[in-house]
Scaffold this motif. Structure first.
Motif, short mmCIF file in Angstrom:
data_model
loop_
_atom_site.label_atom_id
_atom_site.label_comp_id
_atom_site.label_asym_id
_atom_site.label_seq_id
_atom_site.Cartn_x
_atom_site.Cartn_y
_atom_site.Cartn_z
N GLY A 54 -7.32 8.37 22.24
CA GLY A 54 -6.83 7.82 23.52
C GLY A 54 -7.68 6.73 24.14
N GLU A 55 -8.79 6.33 23.48
CA GLU A 55 -9.60 5.22 24.05
C GLU A 55 -8.96 3.88 23.69
OE1 GLU A 55 -12.04 5.70 26.06
OE2 GLU A 55 -12.48 7.81 25.71
N LEU A 56 -9.47 2.83 24.34
CA LEU A 56 -8.94 1.48 24.10
C LEU A 56 -9.52 0.91 22.81
CD1 LEU A 56 -7.29 -0.69 25.81
CD2 LEU A 56 -9.53 -1.69 26.30
N ALA A 57 -8.72 0.12 22.09
CA ALA A 57 -9.24 -0.61 20.92
C ALA A 57 -8.86 -2.08 21.06
CB ALA A 57 -8.67 -0.05 19.63
N LEU A 58 -9.72 -2.95 20.52
CA LEU A 58 -9.42 -4.39 20.48
C LEU A 58 -9.21 -4.74 19.02
CD1 LEU A 58 -12.22 -5.68 22.86
CD2 LEU A 58 -9.81 -5.31 23.41
N VAL A 59 -8.11 -5.44 18.74
CA VAL A 59 -7.76 -5.69 17.35
C VAL A 59 -7.14 -7.09 17.23
CG1 VAL A 59 -5.62 -4.41 17.69
CG2 VAL A 59 -6.47 -4.70 15.41
N ALA A 60 -7.40 -7.73 16.10
CA ALA A 60 -6.89 -9.09 15.91
C ALA A 60 -6.26 -9.23 14.53
CB ALA A 60 -8.03 -10.09 16.05
N SER A 61 -5.17 -9.99 14.46
CA SER A 61 -4.59 -10.27 13.14
C SER A 61 -5.45 -11.35 12.49
CB SER A 61 -3.14 -10.72 13.27
OG SER A 61 -3.05 -11.85 14.10
N ILE A 62 -5.39 -11.42 11.16
CA ILE A 62 -6.17 -12.42 10.43
C ILE A 62 -5.22 -13.34 9.66
CG2 ILE A 62 -8.20 -10.94 10.26
CD1 ILE A 62 -7.44 -10.36 7.34
N ASP A 63 -5.78 -14.40 9.06
CA ASP A 63 -4.90 -15.36 8.39
C ASP A 63 -4.61 -15.01 6.93
OD1 ASP A 63 -7.43 -15.83 7.59
OD2 ASP A 63 -7.54 -17.90 8.31
N ARG A 64 -4.82 -13.75 6.56
CA ARG A 64 -4.42 -13.28 5.23
C ARG A 64 -3.45 -12.14 5.43
NH1 ARG A 64 -9.43 -13.41 1.07
NH2 ARG A 64 -10.11 -15.48 1.66
N GLY A 65 -2.55 -11.94 4.51
CA GLY A 65 -1.58 -10.88 4.74
C GLY A 65 -0.77 -10.54 3.51
N VAL A 66 0.47 -10.11 3.76
CA VAL A 66 1.36 -9.61 2.72
C VAL A 66 2.68 -10.36 2.81
CG1 VAL A 66 2.67 -7.56 1.98
CG2 VAL A 66 0.35 -7.30 2.84
N ARG A 67 3.15 -10.82 1.64
CA ARG A 67 4.44 -11.51 1.59
C ARG A 67 5.41 -10.68 0.76
NH1 ARG A 67 5.27 -16.33 3.34
NH2 ARG A 67 3.06 -16.85 3.41
N VAL A 68 6.60 -10.45 1.30
CA VAL A 68 7.58 -9.60 0.61
C VAL A 68 8.90 -10.34 0.48
CG1 VAL A 68 9.00 -7.51 0.87
CG2 VAL A 68 6.55 -7.39 1.31
N ARG A 69 9.51 -10.20 -0.70
CA ARG A 69 10.81 -10.80 -0.96
C ARG A 69 11.73 -9.70 -1.48
NH1 ARG A 69 13.08 -14.41 -4.78
NH2 ARG A 69 11.64 -13.72 -6.36
N VAL A 70 12.95 -9.65 -0.98
CA VAL A 70 13.89 -8.64 -1.47
C VAL A 70 14.49 -9.13 -2.78
CG1 VAL A 70 16.12 -7.52 -1.04
CG2 VAL A 70 14.43 -7.72 0.80
N VAL A 71 14.50 -8.26 -3.77
CA VAL A 71 15.03 -8.60 -5.09
C VAL A 71 15.89 -7.43 -5.55
CG1 VAL A 71 14.39 -9.26 -7.44
CG2 VAL A 71 12.78 -9.66 -5.59
N GLU A 72 17.15 -7.71 -5.85
CA GLU A 72 18.00 -6.62 -6.37
C GLU A 72 17.33 -6.10 -7.64
OE1 GLU A 72 21.14 -5.63 -5.07
OE2 GLU A 72 21.04 -7.07 -3.40
N GLY A 73 17.14 -4.80 -7.75
CA GLY A 73 16.50 -4.21 -8.92
C GLY A 73 14.99 -4.44 -8.98
N GLY A 74 14.38 -4.91 -7.90
CA GLY A 74 12.93 -5.16 -7.87
C GLY A 74 12.15 -3.86 -7.70
N GLN A 75 10.83 -3.99 -7.47
CA GLN A 75 9.99 -2.80 -7.42
C GLN A 75 10.19 -1.98 -6.14
OE1 GLN A 75 6.51 -5.74 -7.07
NE2 GLN A 75 5.56 -3.87 -6.31
N ARG A 76 9.93 -0.68 -6.25
CA ARG A 76 10.00 0.20 -5.06
C ARG A 76 8.65 0.87 -4.86
NH1 ARG A 76 15.25 1.12 -3.15
NH2 ARG A 76 14.74 3.18 -2.37
#
Ligand code: MEV
Length: 282
Positions: A20-42
């Motif tokens: 329940g305490e406060l946190a400070l958090v920041a997004s960074i310039d690296r991340g995750v890219r996702v593309r939908v593909v019929e029959g792709g990975q699960r």
């Protein structure tokens, strides 16, 4: 459909935020890219808990839907990989189904994936950080507050090694510390002061170090990471692990704060420790 979701660093307040305490958090310039593909990975990487399949289901994708995932976030390192993968899959699938999703709903649905990843113990700070982006102040159950800083900050992100323990296990270790209430209370105070200083552009190196030492006292930082933080502090930097930490092997990422990282980089290069720089705020 292509969906990019950033990773995150916890500036201050990890573990205490679960209580329940406060946190400070920041997004960074690296991340995750996702593309939908019929029959792709699960699945993604080891994905023992089936997070990707669950995220597709949560977004109401059927069995025919799969995804292609490209990630710049090492798993189990404190950069928010599970939340970012969950959010990016959910958003990509919803867009593919012609049902775009707003941030509030994306946060709530990502939280379901995150609870699966962290044995139901997540405070929600990682989903909040990766979905809303930028710099935020987060307290469980309260509205997410975006913060502005008068100047951007360069932060060095050091990879101390993947933790052998899961985030859920690390939360349990912290929760079993008999001094946890005192430590969490002290962390909460440091975070409040840090927020006040960051929004007016003041230095926070001493507070980063205070928070870092408290996490060490809590028992979530490996011996190797503790030694490295101490050396960096002696050189005048702020150093603390960022995220759940780890004990037996690596402790995930450590953030290093200062104006000029040249000396820190020489130390890290000599030890063959990997790092990258990121910019937060602005
Ligand atoms: C993980 O990035 C941060 C923790 O505080 C867990 C959580 O708040 O969900 C360790």
């Amino acid at each position: 459909m292509n969906s990019f979701i950033p990773g995150k660093i916890i500036i201050a307040g990890e573990h205490a935020v679960v209580e329940g305490e406060l946190a400070l958090v920041a997004s960074i310039d690296r991340g995750v890219r996702v593309r939908v593909v019929e029959g792709g990975q699960r699945e993604f990487g080891k994905d023992k808990k089936g997070l990707v399949g669950r995220a597709i289901e949560i977004a109401r994708g059927d069995e025919s839907i799969g995804v292609e995932i490209e990630s710049e976030l090492p798993v189990g390192s404190g950069l928010g990989s599970s939340a970012a993968v969950g959010a990016a899959v959910i958003r990509a699938v919803r867009e593919h189904l012609g049902k775009p999703i707003n941030k509030e709903e994306l946060f709530n649905l990502t939280m379901e994936v995150e609870q699966l990843a962290h044995n139901g113990k997540s405070s929600g700070v990682d989903p909040a950080a990766v979905v809303y982006g930028g710099l935020i102040a987060y307290r469980k159950g309260e509205e997410i507050k975006k913060l502005q800083m008068p100047r951007k900050r360069q932060v060095l992100i050091v990879l101390t090694g993947k933790a052998s323990e899961s985030t859920g296990e690390m939360i349990e270790i912290a929760a079993n510390n008999p001094e946890k209430e005192r430590i969490f209370g002290e962390i909460g105070q440091v975070v409040e002061e840090m927020r006040a200083r960051l929004v007016v552009g003041e230095e926070v190196i001493d507070l980063i170090n205070k928070n870092g030492v408290m996490l060490e006292e809590l028992g979530v930082v490996s011996e190797g990471a503790r030694g490295l933080a101490e050396e960096l502090r002696k050189m005048g930097y702020g150093a603390k692990i960022a995220g759940a930490g780890g004990i037996k092997s690596g402790a995930g990422v450590m953030t290093v704060w200062g104006e000029d990282f040249a000396r820190a980089k020489i130390l890290l290069d000599n030890r063959h420790i990997k790092y990258f720089e990121t910019i937060i705020g602005g």
